[in-house]
Design a protein around this motif. Structure first.
Motif, PDB file in Angstrom:
ATOM      1  N   VAL A 287       1.014  -1.289   0.031  1.00 28.35           N
ATOM      2  CA  VAL A 287       0.102  -0.219  -0.061  1.00 28.35           C
ATOM      3  C   VAL A 287       0.823   1.330   0.195  1.00 28.35           C
ATOM      4  CG1 VAL A 287      -1.699   1.266   1.284  1.00 28.35           C
ATOM      5  CG2 VAL A 287      -2.026  -1.088   1.071  1.00 28.35           C
ATOM      6  N   LEU A 288       2.110   1.329   0.769  1.00 28.52           N
ATOM      7  CA  LEU A 288       2.910   2.409   0.893  1.00 28.52           C
ATOM      8  C   LEU A 288       3.363   2.673  -0.532  1.00 28.52           C
ATOM      9  CD1 LEU A 288       4.240   4.618   2.507  1.00 28.52           C
ATOM     10  CD2 LEU A 288       6.076   3.098   2.902  1.00 28.52           C
ATOM     11  N   ILE A 289       3.935   1.618  -1.229  1.00 28.83           N
ATOM     12  CA  ILE A 289       4.752   1.970  -2.560  1.00 28.83           C
ATOM     13  C   ILE A 289       3.515   2.478  -3.579  1.00 28.83           C
ATOM     14  CG2 ILE A 289       5.987   0.676  -4.470  1.00 28.83           C
ATOM     15  CD1 ILE A 289       6.957  -0.989  -2.498  1.00 28.83           C
ATOM     16  N   SER A 290       2.150   1.872  -3.566  1.00 31.10           N
ATOM     17  CA  SER A 290       1.282   1.905  -4.487  1.00 31.10           C
ATOM     18  C   SER A 290       0.869   3.525  -4.111  1.00 31.10           C
ATOM     19  CB  SER A 290       0.141   1.087  -4.211  1.00 31.10           C
ATOM     20  OG  SER A 290       0.319  -0.364  -4.337  1.00 31.10           O
ATOM     21  N   TYR A 291       0.767   3.856  -2.965  1.00 33.54           N
ATOM     22  CA  TYR A 291       0.607   5.345  -2.376  1.00 33.54           C
ATOM     23  C   TYR A 291       1.461   6.537  -3.325  1.00 33.54           C
ATOM     24  CZ  TYR A 291      -1.025   9.413   0.358  1.00 33.54           C
ATOM     25  OH  TYR A 291      -1.430  10.334   0.724  1.00 33.54           O
ATOM     26  N   ILE A 292       2.639   6.024  -3.065  1.00 29.44           N
ATOM     27  CA  ILE A 292       3.705   7.066  -3.498  1.00 29.44           C
ATOM     28  C   ILE A 292       3.593   7.094  -5.067  1.00 29.44           C
ATOM     29  CG2 ILE A 292       6.184   7.343  -3.731  1.00 29.44           C
ATOM     30  CD1 ILE A 292       6.465   5.934  -0.897  1.00 29.44           C
ATOM     31  N   VAL A 293       3.509   6.017  -5.690  1.00 31.16           N
ATOM     32  CA  VAL A 293       3.392   5.908  -7.147  1.00 31.16           C
ATOM     33  C   VAL A 293       2.077   6.703  -7.579  1.00 31.16           C
ATOM     34  CG1 VAL A 293       3.125   4.463  -9.183  1.00 31.16           C
ATOM     35  CG2 VAL A 293       4.731   3.880  -7.312  1.00 31.16           C
ATOM     36  N   THR A 294       1.151   6.468  -6.905  1.00 31.58           N
ATOM     37  CA  THR A 294      -0.196   7.092  -7.150  1.00 31.58           C
ATOM     38  C   THR A 294      -0.126   8.733  -7.098  1.00 31.58           C
ATOM     39  OG1 THR A 294      -1.647   5.260  -6.337  1.00 31.58           O
ATOM     40  CG2 THR A 294      -2.565   7.524  -6.598  1.00 31.58           C
ATOM     41  N   LEU A 295       0.673   9.119  -6.082  1.00 31.41           N
ATOM     42  CA  LEU A 295       0.672  10.521  -5.774  1.00 31.41           C
ATOM     43  C   LEU A 295       1.672  11.001  -6.959  1.00 31.41           C
ATOM     44  CD1 LEU A 295       1.395  10.813  -1.786  1.00 31.41           C
ATOM     45  CD2 LEU A 295      -0.732  11.205  -3.217  1.00 31.41           C
ATOM     46  N   VAL A 296       2.794  10.499  -7.163  1.00 29.23           N
ATOM     47  CA  VAL A 296       3.654  10.865  -8.349  1.00 29.23           C
ATOM     48  C   VAL A 296       2.842  10.900  -9.692  1.00 29.23           C
ATOM     49  CG1 VAL A 296       5.801  10.428  -9.463  1.00 29.23           C
ATOM     50  CG2 VAL A 296       5.598  10.440  -6.998  1.00 29.23           C
ATOM     51  N   GLY A 297       2.240   9.893  -9.920  1.00 32.50           N
ATOM     52  CA  GLY A 297       1.589   9.541 -11.509  1.00 32.50           C
ATOM     53  C   GLY A 297       0.628  10.608 -11.542  1.00 32.50           C
ATOM     54  N   ASN A 298      -0.311  10.740 -10.579  1.00 30.41           N
ATOM     55  CA  ASN A 298      -1.593  11.698 -10.521  1.00 30.41           C
ATOM     56  C   ASN A 298      -1.098  12.983 -10.658  1.00 30.41           C
ATOM     57  OD1 ASN A 298      -4.183  10.057 -10.952  1.00 30.41           O
ATOM     58  ND2 ASN A 298      -3.125   9.204  -9.299  1.00 30.41           N
ATOM     59  N   SER A 299      -0.278  13.298 -10.031  1.00 31.74           N
ATOM     60  CA  SER A 299       0.173  14.699  -9.923  1.00 31.74           C
ATOM     61  C   SER A 299       0.883  15.154 -11.275  1.00 31.74           C
ATOM     62  CB  SER A 299       1.118  14.754  -8.508  1.00 31.74           C
ATOM     63  OG  SER A 299       0.519  14.624  -7.399  1.00 31.74           O
ATOM     64  N   SER A 300       1.797  14.154 -11.658  1.00 33.41           N
ATOM     65  CA  SER A 300       2.310  14.377 -13.027  1.00 33.41           C
ATOM     66  C   SER A 300       1.462  14.637 -14.135  1.00 33.41           C
ATOM     67  CB  SER A 300       3.310  13.364 -13.179  1.00 33.41           C
ATOM     68  OG  SER A 300       4.285  12.966 -12.279  1.00 33.41           O
ATOM     69  N   ILE A 301       0.222  13.744 -14.062  1.00 33.68           N
ATOM     70  CA  ILE A 301      -0.828  14.284 -15.182  1.00 33.68           C
ATOM     71  C   ILE A 301      -1.453  15.543 -15.095  1.00 33.68           C
ATOM     72  CG2 ILE A 301      -2.943  13.290 -15.931  1.00 33.68           C
ATOM     73  CD1 ILE A 301      -1.173  11.387 -16.987  1.00 33.68           C
ATOM     74  N   ILE A 302      -1.685  15.870 -13.925  1.00 32.68           N
ATOM     75  CA  ILE A 302      -2.140  17.388 -13.846  1.00 32.68           C
ATOM     76  C   ILE A 302      -1.158  18.279 -14.082  1.00 32.68           C
ATOM     77  CG2 ILE A 302      -3.146  18.827 -12.029  1.00 32.68           C
ATOM     78  CD1 ILE A 302      -4.058  16.429 -10.150  1.00 32.68           C
ATOM     79  N   LEU A 303      -0.178  18.118 -13.858  1.00 34.41           N
ATOM     80  CA  LEU A 303       0.939  19.087 -14.109  1.00 34.41           C
ATOM     81  C   LEU A 303       1.210  19.250 -15.646  1.00 34.41           C
ATOM     82  CD1 LEU A 303       3.537  18.826 -11.131  1.00 34.41           C
ATOM     83  CD2 LEU A 303       1.684  20.596 -11.603  1.00 34.41           C
ATOM     84  N   LEU A 304       1.435  18.068 -16.328  1.00 39.32           N
ATOM     85  CA  LEU A 304       1.320  17.967 -17.598  1.00 39.32           C
ATOM     86  C   LEU A 304       0.373  18.801 -18.414  1.00 39.32           C
ATOM     87  CD1 LEU A 304       2.859  14.278 -18.241  1.00 39.32           C
ATOM     88  CD2 LEU A 304       3.991  16.512 -18.769  1.00 39.32           C
ATOM     89  N   SER A 305      -0.792  18.506 -17.909  1.00 40.94           N
ATOM     90  CA  SER A 305      -1.936  19.010 -18.546  1.00 40.94           C
ATOM     91  C   SER A 305      -1.815  20.539 -18.484  1.00 40.94           C
ATOM     92  CB  SER A 305      -3.273  18.425 -17.983  1.00 40.94           C
ATOM     93  OG  SER A 305      -3.477  17.034 -18.125  1.00 40.94           O
ATOM     94  N   LEU A 306      -1.493  21.058 -17.385  1.00 34.45           N
ATOM     95  CA  LEU A 306      -1.364  22.426 -17.363  1.00 34.45           C
ATOM     96  C   LEU A 306      -0.101  22.910 -18.018  1.00 34.45           C
ATOM     97  CD1 LEU A 306      -2.171  22.565 -13.566  1.00 34.45           C
ATOM     98  CD2 LEU A 306      -3.712  23.329 -15.319  1.00 34.45           C
ATOM     99  N   ALA A 307       0.902  22.236 -17.958  1.00 29.61           N
ATOM    100  CA  ALA A 307       2.279  23.085 -18.734  1.00 29.61           C
ATOM    101  C   ALA A 307       2.452  22.800 -20.071  1.00 29.61           C
ATOM    102  CB  ALA A 307       3.344  22.585 -17.813  1.00 29.61           C
ATOM    103  N   GLU A 308       1.857  21.679 -20.628  1.00 31.43           N
ATOM    104  CA  GLU A 308       2.029  21.192 -21.786  1.00 31.43           C
ATOM    105  C   GLU A 308       0.900  21.894 -22.833  1.00 31.43           C
ATOM    106  OE1 GLU A 308       3.728  20.340 -25.497  1.00 31.43           O
ATOM    107  OE2 GLU A 308       4.949  20.227 -23.551  1.00 31.43           O
TER     108      GLU A 308
END
Length: 307
Positions: free
Chosen positions: A31-52
């Motif tokens: 769960v801990l590893i999944s949580y970290i990857v989830t935070l990084v993955g979804n935050s990256s999608i949001i930031l990419l959608s705003l920046a690109e």
């Protein structure tokens, strides 16, 4: 007895996976590893959608909304789950239980509606390509996303509020790893027929109408793709839908299975719930990142510019 007939205790006990203590430490790591990857993955999608600029399209606007939903549900449920898996204390404060009940119901309903909106977006893109920019204007996209969020919120406020008003007669132990409306209803010591009926009626737009709209959209999409003259055109059209279709199957598939064949025991029900709370938010950004060239190109471009 009068003192015990409280509507809401100060804390709740979450049994979680305590019936199988040997699972708790391995689950904590997963769960801990999944949580970290989830935070990084979804935050990256949001930031990419705003920046690109290439990703500032209706499809990625809705995808960033989906990532916000995933971040909401994981940050509401997973930290408490990690705390309960790590130590002997299995309690949650009443305010935390209330927050989980409202937010989990809100995000679940909103995601159902949002997936239907995303299917409509793909339908317009493939079946009405010349009118796509006219139909899916930014204002229309904002209205569709707002409708998904507000409908989920309205249903959550109704169902969770009705549930939290039930008398529990001192019962405060939940055989689950987080607070959700159906589990809280089971704690009631009175008649819950009205609550069960309200929950079933409130679910109709999200678990029946939304999947039906998705199905109808993809029937029209499939017909349009089959009519395309070139194999290259069909392949390109399929690639624009494959990620969304994978997410739809992953989200609605287990839900339909649970509806048709409810879990035989509580541990199975908990693992099915963990799929939505932990693994769906983890897999959504991975599916869109690994299967979408635009996202990979945008990510590569940003990484190169940082280097």
């Amino acid at each position: 007895m009068e003192g015990e007939n409280m509507s809401f205790p100060s804390t709740f006990v979450l049994l979680g996976f305590s019936d199988h203590p040997c699972l708790e430490m391995p689950l904590f790591g997963v769960v801990l590893i999944s949580y970290i990857v989830t935070l990084v993955g979804n935050s990256s999608i949001i930031l990419l959608s705003l920046a690109e600029p290439r990703l500032q399209t209706p499809m990625y606007f809705f995808l960033s909304n989906l990532s916000v939903l995933d971040l909401c549900v994981t940050t509401t449920i997973v930290p408490q789950l990690l705390a309960n898996l790590w130590g002997p204390k299995k309690t949650i404060a009443s305010w935390g239980c209330i927050t989980q009940a409202y937010l989990y119901h809100w995000t679940g309903c909103t995601e159902c509606a949002l997936l239907a909106v995303m299917a409509f977006d793909r339908y317009v893109a493939i079946c009405q390509p010349l009118q796509y920019t006219l139909i899916m204007r930014p204002q229309v996209c904002v209205h569709l996303a707002s409708a998904a969020w507000s409908s989920g919120l309205a249903n959550s406020v109704l169902q969770a509020t009705l549930t939290l008003q039930l008398d529990r007669c001192g019962h405060h132990t939940l055989d689950h790893f987080f607070c959700e409306v159906p589990v809280l209803i089971k704690l009631a010591c009175g008649d819950t027929t009205a609550n069960d009926l309200s929950l079933a009626l409130g679910a109709i737009p999200f678990v029946l109408v939304a999947p039906l709209l998705v199905l109808v959209s993809y029937i029209f999409i499939a017909r349009a793709i089959l009519k395309l003259p070139s194999a290259e055109g069909r392949s390109k059209a399929l690639s624009t839908c494959s990620s969304h279709l994978a997410v739809i199957i992953m989200f609605f598939g287990p839900a339909i299975y649970m509806y048709l064949q409810p879990p035989a025991n509580s541990i199975q029900a908990k693992f099915m719930s963990s799929f939505y709370c932990i693994f769906t938010p983890l897999l959504n950004p991975l599916i869109y990142t690994l299967r979408n060239n635009d996202v990979k190109i945008a990510l590569k471009r940003i990484l190169q510019s940082q280097g």
